[in-house]
Design an enzyme around this catalytic site. Sequence first.
Site, PDB file in Angstrom:
ATOM      1  N   PRO A 110      -7.749   9.240   6.068  1.00  0.00           N
ATOM      2  CG  PRO A 110      -9.356  10.293   7.399  1.00  0.00           C
ATOM      3  CD  PRO A 110      -8.764  10.307   6.016  1.00  0.00           C
ATOM      4  CB  THR A 141      -2.294   3.624   7.856  1.00  0.00           C
ATOM      5  OG1 THR A 141      -1.152   4.411   8.182  1.00  0.00           O
ATOM      6  CG2 THR A 141      -2.076   2.192   8.318  1.00  0.00           C
ATOM      7  CE  LYS A 235       1.533   3.551  10.182  1.00  0.00           C
ATOM      8  NZ  LYS A 235       2.372   4.222  11.160  1.00  0.00           N
TER       9      LYS A 235
END
Length: 365
Positions: A110, A141, A235
Amino acid sequence: MRAAAPAAARAISTWGPPAAPPAPGGAPPRTASAAAPRPAAASQTIGFIGVGNMGGPMAASLIRAGHQIIVVDRNPAAVAKLEQLGARAAKSAREIAETPGVSVVLTMLPSTEHVQDAFEGPDGVLRAGKLQPPLLIDCSTISPLYTQELAKRVARHRLAAQAPRTDMPWLAHAAPTPRLIDAPVSGGVLAASNATLTFMVGGPTEAVAAARPLLDAMGTNVVHLGEAGLGHAAKLCNNVCLGIQMAGVSEALALGASLGLDPKQLSAVMNGSSARCWSLECYSPVPGVMPDVPSSKGYAGGFSAQLMLKDLRLAMQLASATSSPAPMAQNVAQLYRTVVDATAESGPLDFSSIYKFIYQAKAPP
Ligand code: NAD
């Protein structure tokens, strides 16, 4: 005028029930046929840390491509699902990294803190006595600043003695060290299930080349953007735009409803007009406008508002560090904070629930 609900939004996932929602962000969604086995590169033994909504189907794609997978996840149910597909479970990231023959470790976790724990925590990859994997790939990410620091620390670790490989030329060096690349994804759960993800990659060219067959087994688009951290930077830029876009679409559709417009009809008009965008076309936040998206399923599944808030905060940190103005990200982050607070007790909901919690929560007349 274009239809509001493209066929791809109705595609069926091959990654176990429930059917996955369409993809938040970027990669063109494909049908389930894209998940058919692909020509396998040489079989490898791969450690996979974090097999949740995204990592689970990504690991499944690697199994379909003929690789041996060893998984670690804090959630036993997520591990069990992969074991049913033939994966082996390990107790820790460190155990994976000490397993002879493991050539790659992938992480899909996460947040930055989780990735730090998986690599540098007490049972992390870099604590391995005899470090086996020459290639480390972080698909989460997270902060690119952490990735840059981690890449430097990874380069200080020596690999256990092992046979040379043509696809990993750095193993021929006198005292070989592992290589780290960042390869966050766009495309969400559906694209992970159908192996049609987009990978935004940062890191040394030789390591990206070695990772390529694995990324190709999980996606259809691999873009090498430069040095370590630039994949994560790209991203976060994508998700700043996505978060703002979803808020904008919600705001317009809520105004339309207040003015007496039918949300389906308004969406169709806007999809044929200059407001057309992914949130409107593939992932409507208004319940009932499109089938199979989180908004039509009580906002369950998909990409949680918590993860969107995390990404906006990371982007704001980077904006601040580089003196880049980010007023939109700042405002929208406050809205997602409200969404996250509203679901604190009931559990996380998809980020499109911004429509429900911000735009349907009208002030009393
Ligand atoms: P998730 O919460 O579904 O999965 C994360 C998994 O990691 C969970 O199963 C959790 O148990 C496990 N985990 C957490 N800490 C761990 C640790 N230290 N060791 C082992 N396992 C651990 O999250 P997700 O939706 O799969 O997202 C993962 C990453 O992918 C995030 O960084 C997210 O921002 C990114 N992402 C998500 C989507 C999406 O649509 N969900 C799309 C693109 C990118």
